[in-house]
Design an enzyme around this catalytic site. Sequence first.
Site, PDB file in Angstrom:
ATOM      1  N   ASP A  51       0.834  -1.200   0.000  1.00 32.45           N
ATOM      2  CA  ASP A  51       0.000   0.000   0.000  1.00 32.45           C
ATOM      3  C   ASP A  51       0.873   1.255   0.000  1.00 32.45           C
ATOM      4  O   ASP A  51       1.437   1.639   1.019  1.00 32.45           O
ATOM      5  CB  ASP A  51      -0.905  -0.013   1.234  1.00 32.45           C
ATOM      6  CG  ASP A  51      -1.758   1.240   1.365  1.00 32.45           C
ATOM      7  OD1 ASP A  51      -1.761   2.070   0.438  1.00 32.45           O
ATOM      8  OD2 ASP A  51      -2.432   1.387   2.417  1.00 32.45           O
ATOM      9  N   GLU A 130      31.180  11.088   5.747  1.00 32.10           N
ATOM     10  CA  GLU A 130      31.667  10.946   7.123  1.00 32.10           C
ATOM     11  C   GLU A 130      30.488  11.248   8.052  1.00 32.10           C
ATOM     12  O   GLU A 130      30.287  12.384   8.481  1.00 32.10           O
ATOM     13  CB  GLU A 130      32.818  11.911   7.394  1.00 32.10           C
ATOM     14  CG  GLU A 130      34.025  11.718   6.492  1.00 32.10           C
ATOM     15  CD  GLU A 130      35.107  12.760   6.726  1.00 32.10           C
ATOM     16  OE1 GLU A 130      34.950  13.582   7.672  1.00 32.10           O
ATOM     17  OE2 GLU A 130      36.087  12.775   5.981  1.00 32.10           O
ATOM     18  N   GLU A 212      34.147  11.708  18.629  1.00 33.49           N
ATOM     19  CA  GLU A 212      34.147  13.020  17.989  1.00 33.49           C
ATOM     20  C   GLU A 212      34.242  14.133  19.041  1.00 33.49           C
ATOM     21  O   GLU A 212      34.378  13.868  20.227  1.00 33.49           O
ATOM     22  CB  GLU A 212      32.905  13.201  17.103  1.00 33.49           C
ATOM     23  CG  GLU A 212      33.186  13.071  15.599  1.00 33.49           C
ATOM     24  CD  GLU A 212      34.129  14.136  15.069  1.00 33.49           C
ATOM     25  OE1 GLU A 212      34.311  15.180  15.735  1.00 33.49           O
ATOM     26  OE2 GLU A 212      34.707  13.933  13.983  1.00 33.49           O
ATOM     27  N   ARG A 360      31.171  20.043   3.052  1.00 30.97           N
ATOM     28  CA  ARG A 360      31.108  19.906   4.504  1.00 30.97           C
ATOM     29  C   ARG A 360      29.775  20.320   5.120  1.00 30.97           C
ATOM     30  O   ARG A 360      29.536  20.101   6.304  1.00 30.97           O
ATOM     31  CB  ARG A 360      32.240  20.724   5.143  1.00 30.97           C
ATOM     32  CG  ARG A 360      33.610  20.236   4.745  1.00 30.97           C
ATOM     33  CD  ARG A 360      34.713  21.116   5.295  1.00 30.97           C
ATOM     34  NE  ARG A 360      34.740  21.177   6.751  1.00 30.97           N
ATOM     35  CZ  ARG A 360      35.259  20.248   7.538  1.00 30.97           C
ATOM     36  NH1 ARG A 360      35.803  19.157   7.007  1.00 30.97           N
ATOM     37  NH2 ARG A 360      35.256  20.389   8.847  1.00 30.97           N
TER      38      ARG A 360
END
Length: 470
Positions: A51, A130, A212, A360
């Site tokens: 659907d 990244e 990070e 970026r």
Amino acid sequence: MKAKDVLELAKDKGIKVVDIRFLDFPGQWQHFSVPIGELTEGSFEDGFGFDGSSIRGWQPIHASDMLVVPDPATAQIDPFFEEPTLVLIGDIVDPVTREPYSRDPRNIAKKAEAYLKGTGVGDTCFIGPEAEFFIFDDVRYDAASNGCFYEVDSVEGIWNTGRDECPNQGYKPRHKEGYFPVPPVDKFQDMRTEMLLTLQELGIDVECQHHEVATAGQAEIDMRFKPLLQMGDQLMWFKYVLKNVAYRHGRTVTFMPKPLYGDNGTGMHTHISIWKGGQPVFAGDKYAGLSQEALYAIGGILKHGRALCAICNPTTNSYKRLVPGFEAPVNLAYSSRNRSASVRIPMYSQSPKAKRIEYRTPDPSCNGYLAFSAMLMAVLDGIENKIDPGEAMDKNIYGLPPEELAKIPSAPGSLEEAIEALKADHAFLLKGDVFTQDVIDMWIEYKTENEVNPVKLRPHPYEFFLYYDI
């Protein structure tokens, strides 16, 4: 892998269930499962019905029947299901005309690759994203007519240095100091390694994993570059694997661009290169070892940068990250090495094969198939129209005096601004019927009605802090 090979693989691995997956319009994987006996060689031509009116951004109720046709080349064994399950990614087809569905993101990526070959500029577009993300311990949120809130928490959160953890052992990365610390500050090394190894078991090449910059579990795992469509498929597996590994450990992963105030947001710097006949088109003797075609490609990205944001930064939350003056890549300029520009030329290697451009601005809330296709179309428009990117910006953009900074174009300040830019600038996406006008119109309508307006209409909790006692 052909249909016959898939059936042999299923037999060899003792597969009992087949999971069919495809993408909705905004970018979430959808799926349903069938017994292995329902999968035949004919299934790879006939497809399976579903659907389409129940899928976000797709069909109206009066024309809801759709087909998903499995692509045998995408066969994988799911690493999380209890029963051995074969996963096949499918393409969406109209059951009446048998034409590929215009709003199927995977179909758009296929058309982008075909358009590249048709231009003669190259035969392969390599994409290397990244994708950053956060690993949290807990997330709670609610939005009602009389109140709303959110709260995330992490054992790594710097705000927890005073919490009674029986015992609290400290070792929590401070704001903006989470880049590359070893354990015990980095508490998710083993989990990220499990994510990496699971991706590799699926045949996805991984270059590295690391903590990070932000506190509270911000991380990055980098996949090795692949052709555009293949990377679109891999990005879906990437998000699926990371979320499920974290879930297995009682934690949660988010790709929201800005889940924390006062620390770095989550981006998806995307490396782009074009090859032709096994040779890199972007290598040359111009600025930073680039070719003239690569400089024109940069010109295309910079010219269409504001419109690209509507697809590459497609959430209202995206613009909590893209704020001028906070080291976000909002300035539509290019440079070698300079990470404050929206386009960077990596200089780690002098090899012509390593020459690429790094865009970026995007973030991982995007639909990868659509974002990568839009980036390629901007690159090709730059090359075809010889768009001059101007002089490189090798200074620290954030250290420029205000009068000089004002001359550099900037990314939109909101999703609404980005959508207005897309309305005014999308002809480059329509070339070769890669994006159809129907796709652009539905994207604008969906984002406006389901995201922009609902956020605009709701009071923000911080407004109570600012204004309640007026």
